[in-house]
Design a protein around this motif. Sequence first.
Motif: not given
Length: 215
Positions: A182-185, A189-191, A195-198
């Motif tokens: 799995p991954s993220v897209d 704005p929530e995404d 991602l700012r934390k990663k």
Amino acid sequence: MSRAIVCFTRIPVPGRTKTRLMPLFSGEECAQIHMAMLRDIAGICRQQGVAVYVAYDPVGDVECLKKIFPFAKDFLPQQGEGLGQRMCHAFAQVFAQGHTSCLLIGSDVPLLRFQHFETAWSALERAEVTLGATMDGGYYLVGMNTLCPVLFENKQYGNGSVYQQAVDCLAENNISFAPALPSVDLDTPEDLENLRKKQEQLGPNLRKLFWKWYQ
């Protein structure tokens, strides 16, 4: 086995791409985000050592994509009335070139890594179809060893049950399935906030943009 990858994307045109981020960014900045992700994806695709195709929404100048994917075997305009038809048509075109295994990936996968492809290829060694789920209930990757049109017929996209509906469809039609990582897209704005934390996990081009905007 002749493998292929299809990058399925829009052309990064300001005002037409990543528009759900426009409350935070201008159309031009949204296009920069899309372009950065495409460059990162292109780098990983090139490392795979297989034929790479780009299936693109034919709005905008395709020369932009040709600069990002100079190694691509071909650039295929998307055809079809909906997302499912367009993905199915892209697969059909690639299989018509004689490939026996194909992965189709989206262009908004900010944490894409070599391992995502490795698990997908491995899945296709033991099943007919693989899917890579996203955290919002969709999927960023679909792979198959032969064209499975039923996977794309009469499907609705953009909701939180897309992945599960696809898995259920495969089971109902006795098509073997094995999942990819799995991954993220990156759509909302929530995404973006997550991602700012990663930032350290982002591809180099997207990480450079984040560093510029958030430091």
